[in-house]
Enzyme design. Structure first.
Site, short mmCIF file in Angstrom:
data_model
loop_
_atom_site.label_atom_id
_atom_site.label_comp_id
_atom_site.label_asym_id
_atom_site.label_seq_id
_atom_site.Cartn_x
_atom_site.Cartn_y
_atom_site.Cartn_z
N LEU A 31 7.80 29.46 -18.57
CA LEU A 31 7.16 28.32 -17.91
C LEU A 31 6.10 28.85 -16.95
O LEU A 31 6.39 29.73 -16.13
CB LEU A 31 8.19 27.48 -17.16
CG LEU A 31 7.67 26.19 -16.50
CD1 LEU A 31 8.77 25.13 -16.46
CD2 LEU A 31 7.14 26.41 -15.09
N ASP A 71 2.04 16.97 -10.76
CA ASP A 71 1.34 17.31 -9.52
C ASP A 71 2.37 17.92 -8.58
O ASP A 71 3.24 17.21 -8.06
CB ASP A 71 0.71 16.04 -8.93
CG ASP A 71 -0.06 16.34 -7.65
OD1 ASP A 71 0.11 17.45 -7.08
OD2 ASP A 71 -0.82 15.45 -7.21
N ASN A 106 2.52 30.06 -10.43
CA ASN A 106 1.12 30.49 -10.29
C ASN A 106 0.21 29.44 -9.66
O ASN A 106 -0.78 29.79 -9.02
CB ASN A 106 0.60 30.87 -11.69
CG ASN A 106 -0.91 30.87 -11.76
OD1 ASN A 106 -1.56 31.81 -11.31
ND2 ASN A 106 -1.48 29.81 -12.32
N TYR A 110 -3.65 29.97 4.09
CA TYR A 110 -3.66 30.65 2.78
C TYR A 110 -2.93 32.00 2.84
O TYR A 110 -1.96 32.23 2.13
CB TYR A 110 -5.09 30.81 2.25
CG TYR A 110 -5.10 31.35 0.84
CD1 TYR A 110 -4.81 30.52 -0.24
CD2 TYR A 110 -5.36 32.69 0.58
CE1 TYR A 110 -4.78 31.02 -1.55
CE2 TYR A 110 -5.33 33.19 -0.72
CZ TYR A 110 -5.05 32.35 -1.78
OH TYR A 110 -5.01 32.84 -3.06
N LYS A 159 0.81 33.20 1.30
CA LYS A 159 0.97 34.31 0.36
C LYS A 159 1.90 35.39 0.94
O LYS A 159 2.67 36.01 0.20
CB LYS A 159 -0.39 34.89 -0.02
CG LYS A 159 -1.30 33.90 -0.75
CD LYS A 159 -0.66 33.32 -1.99
CE LYS A 159 -1.63 32.59 -2.90
NZ LYS A 159 -0.99 32.00 -4.08
#
Ligand SMILES: NC(=O)c1ccc[n+]([C@@H]2O[C@H](COP(=O)([O-])OP(=O)(O)OC[C@H]3O[C@@H](n4cnc5c(N)ncnc54)[C@H](OP(=O)(O)O)[C@@H]3O)[C@@H](O)[C@H]2O)c1
Length: 276
Positions: free
Chosen positions: A16, A70, A97, A163, A167
């Site tokens: 997936l 979504d 991802n 951001y 991460k």
């Protein structure tokens, strides 16, 4: 990792990939199909997913299942997993991802935009993993790739405030999860690419600015994915995968010469971060 490239579709394991409609995610789908997986394609743009599903069938005789979702919606992961259960699909390879950048300083986006960002970039990654991991552990095999970024490993810069933080979160999450699963047969890694050709910088409106960066900083999604799958196929998986020598050097410099990295990042951030 499965390598039964030539198996019949109904015997192939399922992978997936979230954010399968473009860029790094679409490339994961192509290379996982080459490695003998059937694909569950997840993103918002159904027509892009359908085009990829057609391509995978025509070029690799690979079956796909499309799930339009979504991931900023709170119930998205639950619905995805319910659809998998309804179709008796066990996921053996999960690629978290889907992602994007939110330009501007912290108070430029609305709180709703930040909340959606946190949901897509961190909460959905954790929830999908939480829902799919027990099945992998029960079967004694599985692979989880969390697509982080080199931004989670280097010094911070002003702009796109959450951001790098999101991460870094994924990297720490992956490291802990990998340690918890050393005896379960489930391999976990955080993929940390640098600038990679994809739709990413068109979506966040920074393409013009970012195109001034030197060529040597740019990675091809094909190499990024190939490096990751190679790392995942090793017996002793590296938990943090950094594609490209240039980025390995940048991360090394950040670790060993943090004062210099801070100065250079501060000086150059205007080329890749929007603060207003
Ligand atoms: N490109 C780079 O320079 C770079 C560098 C380091 C890390 N990364 C990371 O790599 C990952 C993939 O990015 P990319 O470069 O391939 O960008 P991309 O080409 O823009 O692809 C992003 C993917 O995420 C999906 N997505 C975005 N928001 C979503 C949502 N709310 N729900 C479901 N899917 C959503 C998009 O699909 P839909 O629009 O169809 O929903 C698309 O398939 C991201 O996590 C990004 O942070 C990228």
């Amino acid at each position: 990792m499965n390598n039964g490239n030539s198996g019949k579709n109904d015997q192939k394991p399922w992978a997936l990939v979230t954010g399968a409609s473009a860029g790094i995610g679409a490339e994961f789908c192509r290379q996982l199909a080459n490695n003998g997986y059937r694909l569950v394609l997840v993103a918002r743009r159904t027509e892009k997913l359908q085009a990829l599903a057609d391509e995978l069938m025509q070029t690799r005789a690979t079956q796909s299942r499309i799930i339009t979702a979504d991931l900023s919606k709170k119930n998205a992961c639950e619905i995805i997993c319910q659809q998998l259960a309804d179709d008796n699909i066990d996921i053996e390879f999960l690629v978290n991802n889907a992602g994007y950048g939110l330009p501007g300083s912290f108070h430029v986006p609305s709180w709703q935009e930040h909340a959606d960002f946190i949901q897509v970039m961190m909460t959905a990654v954790c929830e999908l993993t939480w829902r799919l991991l027990p099945g992998m552990q029960k079967r004694g095999r599985g692979n989880i790739v969390n697509v982080a970024s080199v931004a989670g490993l280097v010094s911070s810069s002003a702009g796109h405030t959450l951001y790098g933080a999101s991460k870094s979160f994924l990297i720490r999450f992956s490291e802990a999860l990998a340690l918890e699963n050393t005896q379960t047969g489930v391999k976990v890694c955080a993929l940390c690419p640098g600038f990679t050709y994809s739709e990413f910088h068109d979506v966040n409106g920074t393409r013009k600015m970012i195109s001034k960066l030197p060529d040597y900083l740019w990675l091809d999604a094909k190499d990024v994915v190939a490096d990751t799958l190679k790392a995942m196929s090793a017996d002793d998986v590296k938990t943090v995968v950094i594609p490209g020598r240039q980025y390995k050097a940048i991360v090394f410099a950040n670790r060993h010469l943090p004062w210099l990295a801070n100065i250079l990042t501060k000086r150059n951030a205007k080329h890749f971060r929007v603060t207003d």
